[in-house]
Design a protein around this motif. Structure first.
Motif, mmCIF file in Angstrom:
data_model
loop_
_atom_site.group_PDB
_atom_site.id
_atom_site.type_symbol
_atom_site.label_atom_id
_atom_site.label_comp_id
_atom_site.label_asym_id
_atom_site.label_seq_id
_atom_site.Cartn_x
_atom_site.Cartn_y
_atom_site.Cartn_z
ATOM 1 N N ASP A 217 0.826 -1.205 0.000
ATOM 2 C CA ASP A 217 0.000 0.000 0.000
ATOM 3 C C ASP A 217 0.861 1.257 0.000
ATOM 4 O O ASP A 217 0.544 2.253 -0.652
ATOM 5 C CB ASP A 217 -0.918 -0.023 1.228
ATOM 6 C CG ASP A 217 -1.867 1.158 1.271
ATOM 7 O OD1 ASP A 217 -2.404 1.520 0.202
ATOM 8 O OD2 ASP A 217 -2.062 1.730 2.357
ATOM 9 N N GLU A 222 -0.101 8.795 -5.220
ATOM 10 C CA GLU A 222 -1.367 9.425 -5.580
ATOM 11 C C GLU A 222 -1.397 9.765 -7.065
ATOM 12 O O GLU A 222 -0.471 10.370 -7.623
ATOM 13 C CB GLU A 222 -1.557 10.713 -4.760
ATOM 14 C CG GLU A 222 -2.816 11.509 -5.061
ATOM 15 C CD GLU A 222 -4.076 10.901 -4.464
ATOM 16 O OE1 GLU A 222 -5.172 11.339 -4.831
ATOM 17 O OE2 GLU A 222 -3.945 9.995 -3.607
ATOM 18 N N ARG A 239 -4.431 5.413 -7.334
ATOM 19 C CA ARG A 239 -4.938 5.900 -6.054
ATOM 20 C C ARG A 239 -5.463 7.319 -6.233
ATOM 21 O O ARG A 239 -4.755 8.194 -6.760
ATOM 22 C CB ARG A 239 -3.825 5.894 -5.002
ATOM 23 C CG ARG A 239 -4.318 6.293 -3.597
ATOM 24 C CD ARG A 239 -3.167 6.592 -2.662
ATOM 25 N NE ARG A 239 -2.304 5.444 -2.432
ATOM 26 C CZ ARG A 239 -2.564 4.479 -1.545
ATOM 27 N NH1 ARG A 239 -3.664 4.528 -0.808
ATOM 28 N NH2 ARG A 239 -1.707 3.479 -1.385
ATOM 29 N N GLN A 240 -6.699 7.535 -5.803
ATOM 30 C CA GLN A 240 -7.276 8.874 -5.800
ATOM 31 C C GLN A 240 -7.946 9.086 -4.446
ATOM 32 O O GLN A 240 -9.048 8.584 -4.196
ATOM 33 C CB GLN A 240 -8.277 9.052 -6.945
ATOM 34 C CG GLN A 240 -7.617 9.052 -8.319
ATOM 35 C CD GLN A 240 -8.556 9.470 -9.440
ATOM 36 O OE1 GLN A 240 -9.729 9.121 -9.431
ATOM 37 N NE2 GLN A 240 -8.027 10.214 -10.392
ATOM 38 N N GLY A 241 -7.265 9.802 -3.570
ATOM 39 C CA GLY A 241 -7.776 10.004 -2.228
ATOM 40 C C GLY A 241 -7.868 8.691 -1.474
ATOM 41 O O GLY A 241 -6.891 7.939 -1.375
ATOM 42 N N GLU A 242 -9.051 8.389 -0.957
ATOM 43 C CA GLU A 242 -9.245 7.166 -0.197
ATOM 44 C C GLU A 242 -9.538 5.965 -1.087
ATOM 45 O O GLU A 242 -9.636 4.839 -0.598
ATOM 46 C CB GLU A 242 -10.394 7.353 0.803
ATOM 47 C CG GLU A 242 -10.126 8.426 1.848
ATOM 48 C CD GLU A 242 -11.283 8.574 2.815
ATOM 49 O OE1 GLU A 242 -12.322 7.897 2.591
ATOM 50 O OE2 GLU A 242 -11.159 9.348 3.778
ATOM 51 N N HIS A 243 -9.691 6.194 -2.382
ATOM 52 C CA HIS A 243 -10.066 5.117 -3.292
ATOM 53 C C HIS A 243 -8.839 4.594 -4.054
ATOM 54 O O HIS A 243 -7.987 5.379 -4.489
ATOM 55 C CB HIS A 243 -11.111 5.597 -4.296
ATOM 56 C CG HIS A 243 -12.415 5.972 -3.678
ATOM 57 N ND1 HIS A 243 -13.359 5.044 -3.282
ATOM 58 C CD2 HIS A 243 -12.939 7.183 -3.373
ATOM 59 C CE1 HIS A 243 -14.401 5.661 -2.774
ATOM 60 N NE2 HIS A 243 -14.181 6.964 -2.807
ATOM 61 N N ILE A 244 -8.777 3.304 -4.214
ATOM 62 C CA ILE A 244 -7.787 2.672 -5.084
ATOM 63 C C ILE A 244 -8.552 1.998 -6.218
ATOM 64 O O ILE A 244 -9.306 1.044 -5.996
ATOM 65 C CB ILE A 244 -6.938 1.632 -4.332
ATOM 66 C CG1 ILE A 244 -6.143 2.306 -3.218
ATOM 67 C CG2 ILE A 244 -5.981 0.928 -5.304
ATOM 68 C CD1 ILE A 244 -5.344 1.337 -2.364
ATOM 69 N N ARG A 299 -8.802 -3.988 -1.975
ATOM 70 C CA ARG A 299 -8.823 -3.843 -0.522
ATOM 71 C C ARG A 299 -7.378 -3.830 -0.039
ATOM 72 O O ARG A 299 -6.463 -4.246 -0.778
ATOM 73 C CB ARG A 299 -9.596 -4.967 0.147
ATOM 74 C CG ARG A 299 -8.906 -6.331 0.096
ATOM 75 C CD ARG A 299 -9.750 -7.420 0.742
ATOM 76 N NE ARG A 299 -9.015 -8.693 0.801
ATOM 77 C CZ ARG A 299 -9.548 -9.847 1.210
ATOM 78 N NH1 ARG A 299 -10.820 -9.893 1.597
ATOM 79 N NH2 ARG A 299 -8.812 -10.954 1.233
ATOM 80 N N ASP A 314 -19.895 1.092 -5.463
ATOM 81 C CA ASP A 314 -19.917 2.557 -5.549
ATOM 82 C C ASP A 314 -20.046 3.044 -6.976
ATOM 83 O O ASP A 314 -20.381 4.202 -7.166
ATOM 84 C CB ASP A 314 -18.643 3.141 -4.933
ATOM 85 C CG ASP A 314 -18.520 2.842 -3.442
ATOM 86 O OD1 ASP A 314 -19.571 2.618 -2.835
ATOM 87 O OD2 ASP A 314 -17.372 2.814 -2.943
#
Length: 314
Positions: A217, A222, A239-244, A299, A314
């Protein structure tokens, strides 16, 4: 597992490899380098036409590629002229045997084929213009399209002559056009089934069904497209913010490396031919690809990013 760099794109300008096929027609056409003098400017002109059209041009191109139905539109539309002209050929043969009552049906079939043929020609040239720099695709596609245009013009002449005294000539033109369209159909099959034009280039990839670790991770920066592997399948991580986000790294259009592409907001653009895919679900935002990118669930477990096939709720 550790991140791997995307391989260099396969060279599109390599000379044709004539040992890859036993098709004599493809061998002969692919070796005719002089065709490029007409084919390359035509490809640039078609692409330039859509680009000058701005957003409207992009939407028209998207429609003609089949973006809105999720599959190329050209193979669907070609059934109209092929079917109609097949009916016309049968009815013309019946007329030759003395059946005058089938004339109106034959004429109508030719007319339907002409209407469908215009749509098929528009979609065909659009797909071909974005087929890359492969000499085989460029030359075989150019001859395929030129034969289709020739058949169309011959059928147009046949239709105009059917109402007068030159009906026998009209039938002859129709039979000649039908023969040419059959030759063209053979080349169309070569482009699809041997050269992979219009098929999804991710179809044969089989990633593991369960979550597998692909990258630490901490090693995923980013907004930087990163290529990893799930089993033997290349996967794109962003990776974009909290989303992968995770998509198939091989572009579905013609196999381009998406990890070398450009991030545009919540999407990535293929570096080869400009297809734009939404990162969250692989949806095609801009053609030439008509096929969505396969996507993966992600995840983080024990400091490792894990992926498996699937679409995020989502």
């Amino acid at each position: 597992m550790t991140v791997t760099r995307a391989p260099d794109p396969a060279p599109h300008d390599d000379p044709p490899r004539y040992d890859r096929t036993v098709d004599p027609a493809e061998k002969i056409i692919a070796s005719q380098a002089w065709l490029d003098a007409a084919a390359e400017p035509l490809q640039r002109a078609i692409v330039g036409l859509y680009e000058r059209g701005g957003k409207v041009g992009q939407r028209v191109e998207d429609f003609l590629h089949g973006k809105y139905i999720g599959t190329p539109l050209h193979p669907i539309l070609v059934t109209i002229p092929i079917g109609a002209w097949s009916v016309a050929a049968v009815l013309d043969l019946m007329e030759l045997r003395g059946r005058k009552d089938v004339r109106a049906g034959a004429d109508l079939a030719v007319a339907i084929g002409l209407v469908g043929g215009m749509a098929a020609i528009a979609t065909g040239w659009t797909d071909w213009a974005r087929s890359g720099d492969s000499p085989i695709k460029r030359r075989v596609g150019f001859v395929h399209g030129s034969l289709n245009e020739s058949a169309f013009l011959l059928y147009a002449g046949s239709y105009l002559l059917r109402g007068g005294r030159a009906r026998a000539t009209a039938r002859g033109l129709g039979f000649l056009a039908y023969t040419i369209s059959g030759m063209s159909a053979h080349l169309g099959g070569t482009l699809v089934y041997k050269e992979g034009l219009g098929v999804s280039h991710t179809a044969g990839q089989r990633p593991p069904d369960e979550f597998v670790p692909v990258l630490a991770d901490a090693d995923l920066p980013e907004n930087v497209p990163t290529r990893v592997k799930a089993g033997e399948v290349p996967v794109l991580l962003v990776r974009q913010g909290e989303h992968i986000h995770a998509l198939a790294e091989t572009c579905s259009h013609l196999g381009g490396p998406l990890s070398e592409g450009r991030i545009e907001g919540d999407a990535i653009r293929c570096p080869w031919h400009g297809s734009l895919f939404r990162l969250s679900d692989g949806y095609v935002l801009e053609s030439p690809s008509a096929h969505a990118q396969p996507c993966f669930l992600t995840r983080v477990q024990g400091g490792q990013i894990e992926v498996r096939p699937g679409r995020s709720p989502d």
